[in-house]
Design an enzyme around this catalytic site. Structure first.
Site, PDB file in Angstrom:
ATOM      1  CE1 TYR A   1     -47.925   5.149 -66.901  1.00  0.00           C
ATOM      2  CE2 TYR A   1     -48.310   3.228 -68.829  1.00  0.00           C
ATOM      3  CZ  TYR A   1     -48.430   4.379 -67.952  1.00  0.00           C
ATOM      4  OH  TYR A   1     -48.580   5.645 -68.577  1.00  0.00           O
TER       5      TYR A   1
ATOM      6  CG  ASP B   1     -40.616  17.964 -75.734  1.00  0.00           C
ATOM      7  OD1 ASP B   1     -40.132  17.279 -76.908  1.00  0.00           O
ATOM      8  OD2 ASP B   1     -41.000  18.872 -75.037  1.00  0.00           O
TER       9      ASP B   1
END
Length: 325
Positions: free
Chosen positions: A115, A191
């Protein structure tokens, strides 16, 4: 005088933030509240979603109560949220997820990573640069360590170092800072961490991770407490602070009086705690819990109450000081 900037933003932000502002006013009528209009709606009207004067206004506040912003898929449209985070250097995004038997604080790096806003798009390829710096990682690691020291003293570093060299860098710096502070830590691939948080939430205290991973992980973890409509957040820098619901602007339900205002109310509670009023923060949470226990719930929680009805029930308790408030 304490000054609170109120940014409703777009979509359901215009419905849930007024509820949160009223809660703040009931507890602190002496504060000065002033609006700052930014977002997609502002861009449609003026061609500017967030100007220099808006940033300057936000910097005059002791804290910012922020709603949600719609970011359209329009070329050259600058993300309002990213601009504000960078302009105010709000590098630590704190996202608590708390329920029966677990209390997790996700500490997300808030100004770098994917970002960073360094992107290119061409006819055959689009590129987003993932920036992870030593300075940025050290300060988010230290922020997470401070959180852990004030809580259960356990730190988890979430990363994808088995694939990304930038995450090897991030992991190693976080580990160095934890060792220097004497804080026990472990590490997990992001994950696997996403799954394990859902299966064993009680195993976690403070989780520190990079920008996009923290964004995704906190949304996943919101499942534990009933969804995004319940989860607040704080964006903290060394000088400024902004508080907002984790959910977005949800344009598909905007204006229908069905949005859940709990995340906005809890964001207001985090704002009060940041300013030193932990008692007021506790009163807001007690009122929320009492209203939910009474059977008044919004549709996302299986009830039928609208945004206004649920909000009014909470505000009534705050106003009267009844029911454990």
């Amino acid at each position: 005088m304490t000054r609170i900037a109120v940014v409703e933003g777009d979509g359901i932000g215009r419905e849930v933030i007024p509820v949160a502002q009223k809660a703040l006013f009931l507890l602190h009528p002496e504060y000065e509240y002033f609006p700052v209009d930014v977002g997609y709606g502002r861009w449609e009207e003026t061609g500017c979603p967030c100007g220099d004067t808006d940033i300057a206004a936000l910097k005059t506040a002791d804290a910012v109560l922020f709603g949600a912003i719609t970011t359209p898929p329009v070329k050259d449209y600058q993300s309002v949220v990213l601009r504000i985070r960078k302009a105010l250097d709000l590098y630590a995004n704190l996202r608590p997820v708390k329920g029966t038997g677990f209390d997790i604080m996700i500490v997300r790096e808030n100004t770098e990573g994917l970002y960073s806003g360094i992107e290119e798009r061409g006819p055959d390829r689009a590129t987003t640069l993932r920036v992870v710096t030593r300075a940025g990682t050290e300060r988010i690691a230290r922020a997470a360590i401070r959180c852990a020291q004030q809580r259960q003293g356990r730190l988890t570093i979430g990363h994808k170092a088995n694939v990304l060299k930038s995450d090897v860098f991030f992991r190693d710096i976080c580990a160095e800072e934890a060792k220097k502070a004497g804080v026990p830590y472990n590490e997990k691939f992001i994950d696997a961490l996403g799954l394990d948080v859902l299966q064993h939430p009680q195993a976690y205290d403070v989780i520190v991770t990079t920008n996009i991973f923290g964004d995704i992980l906190s949304d996943v973890a919101s499942y534990l407490v009933g969804g995004l409509g319940l989860v607040p957040s704080a964006n903290i820098g060394d000088r400024y602070a902004l508080f907002e619901p984790v959910h977005g602007s949800a344009p598909d339900i905007a204006g229908k009086d069905i949005a859940n205002p709990v995340a906005a109310l809890r964001s207001a509670a985090m704002l009060l705690a940041h300013l030193g009023d932990t008692g007021g923060a506790g009163r807001i949470e007690s009122a929320i819990q009492h209203v939910l226990a009474s059977g008044i719930k919004t549709r996302d929680l299986g009830g039928s109450a609208g945004t206004r009805a649920f909000g009014n029930a909470v505000l009534a308790l705050l106003e009267t000081g009844q029911s454990g408030c």
